[in-house]
Every structure is written in C-alpha cells, then in structure tokens.
Enzyme design. Structure first.
Site, PDB file in Angstrom:
ATOM      1  N   ASP A  44       4.184  -4.932   8.701  1.00  0.00           N
ATOM      2  CA  ASP A  44       3.801  -3.521   8.616  1.00  0.00           C
ATOM      3  C   ASP A  44       2.577  -3.266   9.493  1.00  0.00           C
ATOM      4  O   ASP A  44       1.876  -4.201   9.876  1.00  0.00           O
ATOM      5  CB  ASP A  44       3.312  -3.178   7.200  1.00  0.00           C
ATOM      6  CG  ASP A  44       4.398  -3.286   6.170  1.00  0.00           C
ATOM      7  OD1 ASP A  44       5.564  -3.330   6.555  1.00  0.00           O
ATOM      8  OD2 ASP A  44       4.041  -3.322   4.987  1.00  0.00           O
ATOM      9  N   LYS A  66       4.880   1.666   9.450  1.00  0.00           N
ATOM     10  CA  LYS A  66       5.241   2.961   8.858  1.00  0.00           C
ATOM     11  C   LYS A  66       3.975   3.755   8.655  1.00  0.00           C
ATOM     12  O   LYS A  66       2.936   3.227   8.338  1.00  0.00           O
ATOM     13  CB  LYS A  66       5.817   2.751   7.464  1.00  0.00           C
ATOM     14  CG  LYS A  66       7.222   2.292   7.442  1.00  0.00           C
ATOM     15  CD  LYS A  66       7.815   2.652   6.099  1.00  0.00           C
ATOM     16  CE  LYS A  66       9.064   1.874   5.845  1.00  0.00           C
ATOM     17  NZ  LYS A  66       8.801   0.714   5.039  1.00  0.00           N
ATOM     18  N   MET A 178      -2.138   6.096  -1.147  1.00  0.00           N
ATOM     19  CA  MET A 178      -1.546   7.085  -0.223  1.00  0.00           C
ATOM     20  C   MET A 178      -1.882   8.518  -0.632  1.00  0.00           C
ATOM     21  O   MET A 178      -1.036   9.401  -0.526  1.00  0.00           O
ATOM     22  CB  MET A 178      -0.009   6.909  -0.174  1.00  0.00           C
ATOM     23  CG  MET A 178       0.429   5.566   0.359  1.00  0.00           C
ATOM     24  SD  MET A 178       2.198   5.270   0.170  1.00  0.00           S
ATOM     25  CE  MET A 178       2.298   4.696  -1.519  1.00  0.00           C
TER      26      MET A 178
HETATM   27  N1  SAH Z   1       1.561  -2.923  -0.853  1.00  0.00           N
HETATM   28  C1  SAH Z   1       0.257  -2.330  -0.641  1.00  0.00           C
HETATM   29  C2  SAH Z   1       0.285  -0.825  -0.699  1.00  0.00           C
HETATM   30  C3  SAH Z   1       1.079  -0.179   0.406  1.00  0.00           C
HETATM   31  S1  SAH Z   1       1.029   1.565   0.340  1.00  0.00           S
HETATM   32  C4  SAH Z   1      -0.726  -2.901  -1.661  1.00  0.00           C
HETATM   33  O1  SAH Z   1      -0.328  -3.565  -2.618  1.00  0.00           O
HETATM   34  O2  SAH Z   1      -1.915  -2.683  -1.490  1.00  0.00           O
HETATM   35  C5  SAH Z   1      -0.240   1.928   1.506  1.00  0.00           C
HETATM   36  C6  SAH Z   1      -1.484   2.438   0.816  1.00  0.00           C
HETATM   37  O3  SAH Z   1      -2.217   1.358   0.243  1.00  0.00           O
HETATM   38  C7  SAH Z   1      -2.470   3.111   1.729  1.00  0.00           C
HETATM   39  O4  SAH Z   1      -2.099   4.452   1.999  1.00  0.00           O
HETATM   40  C8  SAH Z   1      -3.738   3.035   0.907  1.00  0.00           C
HETATM   41  O5  SAH Z   1      -3.752   4.013  -0.112  1.00  0.00           O
HETATM   42  C9  SAH Z   1      -3.592   1.670   0.248  1.00  0.00           C
HETATM   43  N2  SAH Z   1      -4.311   0.627   1.008  1.00  0.00           N
HETATM   44  C10 SAH Z   1      -3.792  -0.445   1.605  1.00  0.00           C
HETATM   45  N3  SAH Z   1      -4.757  -1.207   2.178  1.00  0.00           N
HETATM   46  C11 SAH Z   1      -5.921  -0.579   1.921  1.00  0.00           C
HETATM   47  C12 SAH Z   1      -7.287  -0.862   2.241  1.00  0.00           C
HETATM   48  N4  SAH Z   1      -7.649  -1.932   2.959  1.00  0.00           N
HETATM   49  N5  SAH Z   1      -8.228   0.013   1.807  1.00  0.00           N
HETATM   50  C13 SAH Z   1      -7.908   1.099   1.080  1.00  0.00           C
HETATM   51  N6  SAH Z   1      -6.632   1.409   0.762  1.00  0.00           N
HETATM   52  C14 SAH Z   1      -5.656   0.585   1.163  1.00  0.00           C
END
Ligand code: SAH
Length: 259
Positions: A44, A66, A178
């Site tokens: 991703d 994405k 998100m």
């Molecule tokens: N599978 C991922 C989530 C994917 S959805 C997990 O478990 O974290 C993508 C969302 O995750 C982003 O829009 C944001 O809200 C959050 N996200 C992912 N990495 C992040 C980071 N380093 N800091 C803050 N939010 C994060």
C-alpha cells in the site's frame, strides 16, 4: 492413451503482513524476516519507504496505493494479482500499513486466496491507533477515564449510515481512522448522537514518523483544528477524556527527548 503427468508447480503462499504505523522499529520480528527474504512485495501507499528498503535488492515491488479519492488498483484486481502470483508458484508478501485486519481489507484478500486454494498467513502489525496512542502519550484506556475503546472508519462512504451511538462519551474512547476529510460531518454526527461539544479530542498526524504532529482541542473545534493546521492523511482522531489527561502532553514531550 496413456496420460502424461503434468508436473504440478508448487503454489506460493500469500503472507498478509502488517507493517505498523511507520517507524520500522515497530515491525514484528516475523514481518521483518519476511520482508528481508521477500522476492515479491505488493504494498500500500502507507508503507514507509524505510521498510520497503529492507527487502533484497532483486525483489519485485508492486504498489497498489489507495487513497480516498484515487484508487490505483481496484480491490478485485489486487485480489486477482495475489492469487495469480501464488498460483504461478511465487510467495507474496502483501504489506499493509498498521494491521492487515484493521481497516486493511485483509479479510477480503484472505477470502479471495482461500477461494482459489492459495495458502495464506497473517502477520499482525501495530495498528495506527496503538502507534498513535503510544507516540502521543495518550492511554486509550485508563482506570480513571475510559474502560471501552472503539475503532471506527470516518470515510465519506457510509458515514451517515454508520451507527456510532454510544461509542463515544464518558468512560469511553473513540478512535476514528480516515476521518480527516470528514471532520465536520463527524462532529455533526457525534453531537447529534448527544455527545458534549466540549469533549476532548486529539488529532495525531503521521504517528511514529519523524514529522508526527499531535493537536488537541474539543469536539466543537475539531473541524477548525484540522483546517487551521492543514492536517493531512494519514491522521487519526481520538475522542474522549483520555485525549486531555494532564500527563498525556508531558509524556509526549518526554518521548520526543528520548527518540
Ligand atoms: N490497517 C491500518 C489502517 C488502514 S486505513 C492500521 O491498522 O493502522 C488508513 C488510515 O489509518 C489512515 O487514513 C489513518 O487514519 C490511519 N493511519 C495509518 N497510519 C497512520 C499514522 N502513521 N498516523 C496516523 N494515522 C494513521
């Protein structure tokens, strides 16, 4: 006529691997081992370049990045790619930000592989909520402040249909993934559900990365906070009393000094 036996080519395994929130130090040992041995990595956009750099020099990379508005590859095409590569005998490291089974579509990919007879292994990762909470010094649960924590997705699609009633409020922490682009709609939704406009919020952008920012305020000012500071994805919104506990800010400062 005698049948010629067609030598069956071994089917590869699809490893659904959580890459954590960004900092490569937060990979699990199993994720690190799979990445350093990978021949094919399907990843991703959220996966940190420093993590991709751990792969062997001759590894193949496929980005299926994405974003909310821009899909470079449809989910069905990603599923088909994983299955095709595995059936061709290739092991696939499917690298996802955070944890594969938290808003990561890992469930869909695992099902597609299983339907095609492709073996799957799942390697959990540190989800953004855990990474952001630790890095910002915000305890998601705290005996004095919250004994329930919920994770929700704040994307436009389906936001109005999602029932969040009761997920935020006294004694509860709500973590919104998100949610940056829909901060105004989220605020309206929560206030319509009866939440106090004064409930504390924290926004954690780029959690665990060098450019992390932690912004604090109250629910009524959430949209303004996000707009004024030009918060960009990836960012998490944390709503509840834990976001304002006095030790949170000082813990985060302490973390800064030991990095
Ligand atoms: N599978 C991922 C989530 C994917 S959805 C997990 O478990 O974290 C993508 C969302 O995750 C982003 O829009 C944001 O809200 C959050 N996200 C992912 N990495 C992040 C980071 N380093 N800091 C803050 N939010 C994060």
């Amino acid at each position: 006529m005698a049948q010629t036996a067609v030598p069956s080519r071994a089917i590869g395994t699809v490893h659904l691997v959580g890459a954590g929130p960004g900092d490569p130090d937060l990979l699990t040992l199993r994720a690190a081992r799979l990445i350093t041995q990978a021949q094919l990595i399907v990843h991703d956009g959220l996966v940190d370049p420093a993590i991709l750099a751990m792969a062997p020099a001759n590894a193949r990379f496929v980005s299926v990045a994405k974003s909310r508005a821009r899909h470079t590859m449809a989910q069905d095409d990603i599923n088909a790619l994983l299955v095709r590569e595995a059936l061709a005998g290739n092991d696939v490291v499917r690298l996802k930000g955070g944890d594969p089974f938290v808003f990561g579509r890992g469930g869909e990919e695992a099902e597609a592989c299983a339907a095609a007879g492709v073996p799957v292994s799942v390697v959990p990762g540190i989800s953004a909520a855990m990474g952001a909470a630790a890095a910002a010094g915000i305890a998601l649960t705290h005996r004095d402040a919250a004994s329930i924590v919920s994770f929700v997705a704040g994307q436009c699609k389906g936001l109005t249909e999602q029932d969040w009633a009761g997920l935020a409020g006294k004694g509860r922490t709500l973590v919104i993934y998100m949610g940056v682009a829909t901060a105004a709609a989220i605020t309206d939704k929560l206030i319509a559900d009866g939440l106090s406009p004064d409930i504390p919020v924290a926004v954690v952008e780029n959690a665990t990365r060098y450019d992390m920012r932690v912004l604090r305020g109250v629910l009524a000012g959430l949209d303004n906070l996000v707009t004024t500071h030009r918060v960009k994805s990836p960012a998490l919104i944390i709503i509840g009393d834990v976001a304002a506990r006095q030790n949170a800010a000082s813990l985060a400062r302490l973390a800064e000094t030991v990095r």
